[in-house]
Design a protein around this motif. Structure first.
Motif, PDB file in Angstrom:
ATOM      1  N   ASN A 191       0.798  -1.218   0.000  1.00  0.00           N
ATOM      2  CA  ASN A 191       0.000   0.000   0.000  1.00  0.00           C
ATOM      3  C   ASN A 191       0.834   1.272   0.000  1.00  0.00           C
ATOM      4  O   ASN A 191       0.533   2.223   0.686  1.00  0.00           O
ATOM      5  N   GLY A 192       1.900   1.296  -0.768  1.00  0.00           N
ATOM      6  CA  GLY A 192       2.661   2.528  -0.927  1.00  0.00           C
ATOM      7  C   GLY A 192       3.961   2.579  -0.137  1.00  0.00           C
ATOM      8  O   GLY A 192       4.496   1.554   0.264  1.00  0.00           O
ATOM      9  N   HIS A 193       4.449   3.808   0.060  1.00  0.00           N
ATOM     10  CA  HIS A 193       5.732   4.048   0.708  1.00  0.00           C
ATOM     11  C   HIS A 193       5.598   5.173   1.718  1.00  0.00           C
ATOM     12  O   HIS A 193       4.699   5.993   1.640  1.00  0.00           O
ATOM     13  N   ARG A 194       6.551   5.222   2.646  1.00  0.00           N
ATOM     14  CA  ARG A 194       6.675   6.378   3.540  1.00  0.00           C
ATOM     15  C   ARG A 194       8.084   6.928   3.376  1.00  0.00           C
ATOM     16  O   ARG A 194       9.030   6.179   3.135  1.00  0.00           O
ATOM     17  N   GLU A 195       8.212   8.215   3.470  1.00  0.00           N
ATOM     18  CA  GLU A 195       9.501   8.868   3.281  1.00  0.00           C
ATOM     19  C   GLU A 195      10.298   8.847   4.582  1.00  0.00           C
ATOM     20  O   GLU A 195       9.737   8.981   5.666  1.00  0.00           O
ATOM     21  N   ARG A 196      11.610   8.663   4.444  1.00  0.00           N
ATOM     22  CA  ARG A 196      12.508   8.694   5.601  1.00  0.00           C
ATOM     23  C   ARG A 196      13.876   9.147   5.146  1.00  0.00           C
ATOM     24  O   ARG A 196      14.366   8.719   4.109  1.00  0.00           O
ATOM     25  N   ALA A 197      14.488   9.998   5.941  1.00  0.00           N
ATOM     26  CA  ALA A 197      15.854  10.450   5.665  1.00  0.00           C
ATOM     27  C   ALA A 197      16.824   9.528   6.400  1.00  0.00           C
ATOM     28  O   ALA A 197      16.594   9.154   7.550  1.00  0.00           O
ATOM     29  N   TRP A 198      17.884   9.135   5.706  1.00  0.00           N
ATOM     30  CA  TRP A 198      18.910   8.258   6.275  1.00  0.00           C
ATOM     31  C   TRP A 198      20.226   9.018   6.243  1.00  0.00           C
ATOM     32  O   TRP A 198      20.746   9.324   5.176  1.00  0.00           O
ATOM     33  N   ASP A 199      20.767   9.344   7.411  1.00  0.00           N
ATOM     34  CA  ASP A 199      22.029  10.073   7.494  1.00  0.00           C
ATOM     35  C   ASP A 199      23.187   9.084   7.484  1.00  0.00           C
ATOM     36  O   ASP A 199      23.264   8.187   8.335  1.00  0.00           O
ATOM     37  N   THR A 200      24.088   9.245   6.511  1.00  0.00           N
ATOM     38  CA  THR A 200      25.248   8.370   6.355  1.00  0.00           C
ATOM     39  C   THR A 200      26.505   9.223   6.341  1.00  0.00           C
ATOM     40  O   THR A 200      26.436  10.454   6.313  1.00  0.00           O
ATOM     41  N   ARG A 201      27.650   8.581   6.278  1.00  0.00           N
ATOM     42  CA  ARG A 201      28.909   9.320   6.147  1.00  0.00           C
ATOM     43  C   ARG A 201      28.979  10.058   4.815  1.00  0.00           C
ATOM     44  O   ARG A 201      29.662  11.061   4.684  1.00  0.00           O
ATOM     45  N   ALA A 202      28.263   9.548   3.843  1.00  0.00           N
ATOM     46  CA  ALA A 202      28.255  10.168   2.524  1.00  0.00           C
ATOM     47  C   ALA A 202      27.246  11.303   2.433  1.00  0.00           C
ATOM     48  O   ALA A 202      27.168  11.987   1.441  1.00  0.00           O
ATOM     49  N   GLY A 203      26.471  11.494   3.481  1.00  0.00           N
ATOM     50  CA  GLY A 203      25.458  12.538   3.478  1.00  0.00           C
ATOM     51  C   GLY A 203      24.072  11.957   3.651  1.00  0.00           C
ATOM     52  O   GLY A 203      23.888  10.755   3.841  1.00  0.00           O
ATOM     53  N   ARG A 204      23.088  12.815   3.587  1.00  0.00           N
ATOM     54  CA  ARG A 204      21.696  12.410   3.777  1.00  0.00           C
ATOM     55  C   ARG A 204      21.143  11.764   2.511  1.00  0.00           C
ATOM     56  O   ARG A 204      21.307  12.275   1.421  1.00  0.00           O
ATOM     57  N   ILE A 205      20.464  10.639   2.698  1.00  0.00           N
ATOM     58  CA  ILE A 205      19.834   9.920   1.590  1.00  0.00           C
ATOM     59  C   ILE A 205      18.341   9.850   1.892  1.00  0.00           C
ATOM     60  O   ILE A 205      17.937   9.458   2.990  1.00  0.00           O
ATOM     61  N   GLU A 206      17.541  10.266   0.935  1.00  0.00           N
ATOM     62  CA  GLU A 206      16.087  10.200   1.084  1.00  0.00           C
ATOM     63  C   GLU A 206      15.616   8.829   0.597  1.00  0.00           C
ATOM     64  O   GLU A 206      15.859   8.447  -0.543  1.00  0.00           O
ATOM     65  N   LEU A 207      14.962   8.089   1.493  1.00  0.00           N
ATOM     66  CA  LEU A 207      14.479   6.755   1.162  1.00  0.00           C
ATOM     67  C   LEU A 207      12.963   6.737   1.103  1.00  0.00           C
ATOM     68  O   LEU A 207      12.301   7.510   1.785  1.00  0.00           O
ATOM     69  N   ALA A 208      12.435   5.825   0.302  1.00  0.00           N
ATOM     70  CA  ALA A 208      11.002   5.560   0.250  1.00  0.00           C
ATOM     71  C   ALA A 208      10.817   4.153   0.811  1.00  0.00           C
ATOM     72  O   ALA A 208      11.055   3.163   0.129  1.00  0.00           O
ATOM     73  N   ILE A 209      10.405   4.061   2.076  1.00  0.00           N
ATOM     74  CA  ILE A 209      10.263   2.783   2.762  1.00  0.00           C
ATOM     75  C   ILE A 209       8.936   2.150   2.354  1.00  0.00           C
ATOM     76  O   ILE A 209       7.889   2.746   2.553  1.00  0.00           O
ATOM     77  N   PRO A 210       8.966   0.928   1.784  1.00  0.00           N
ATOM     78  CA  PRO A 210       7.690   0.270   1.410  1.00  0.00           C
ATOM     79  C   PRO A 210       6.910  -0.152   2.638  1.00  0.00           C
ATOM     80  O   PRO A 210       7.446  -0.451   3.657  1.00  0.00           O
TER      81      PRO A 210
END
Length: 76
Positions: free
Chosen positions: A57-76
């Motif tokens: 039923n879709g995705h939810r947005e979440r920011a993931w902070d890594t050493r390479a910087g922030r990555i925007e994820l779409a969590i199913p």
């Protein structure tokens, strides 16, 4: 520490390659999450089967902070 991990850390530390590493991490994380959901639900995105009782039923947005910087994820 493995050679692959050392190589990845070196790439992350080089600022010119940070965008590439961030994109690779985002792609790998997205693909791993999609595969996990396919295994749990037994369905690829958009596939409908009458015998299946669960659904996606879709995705939810979440920011993931890594050493390479922030990555925007779409969590199913």
């Amino acid at each position: 520490m493995t050679d692959a991990k050392k190589t990845l850390l070196k790439l992350i530390e080089q600022e010119a390659d940070v965008d590439l590493v961030r994109e690779m991490l985002a792609f790998a994380a997205d693909r791993m999450m999609e595969l996990e959901i396919e295994v749990r639900t037994g369905a690829n995105p958009g596939v409908r089967m009458p015998e299946r009782t669960n659904h996606r039923n879709g995705h939810r947005e979440r920011a993931w902070d890594t050493r390479a910087g922030r990555i925007e994820l779409a969590i199913p």
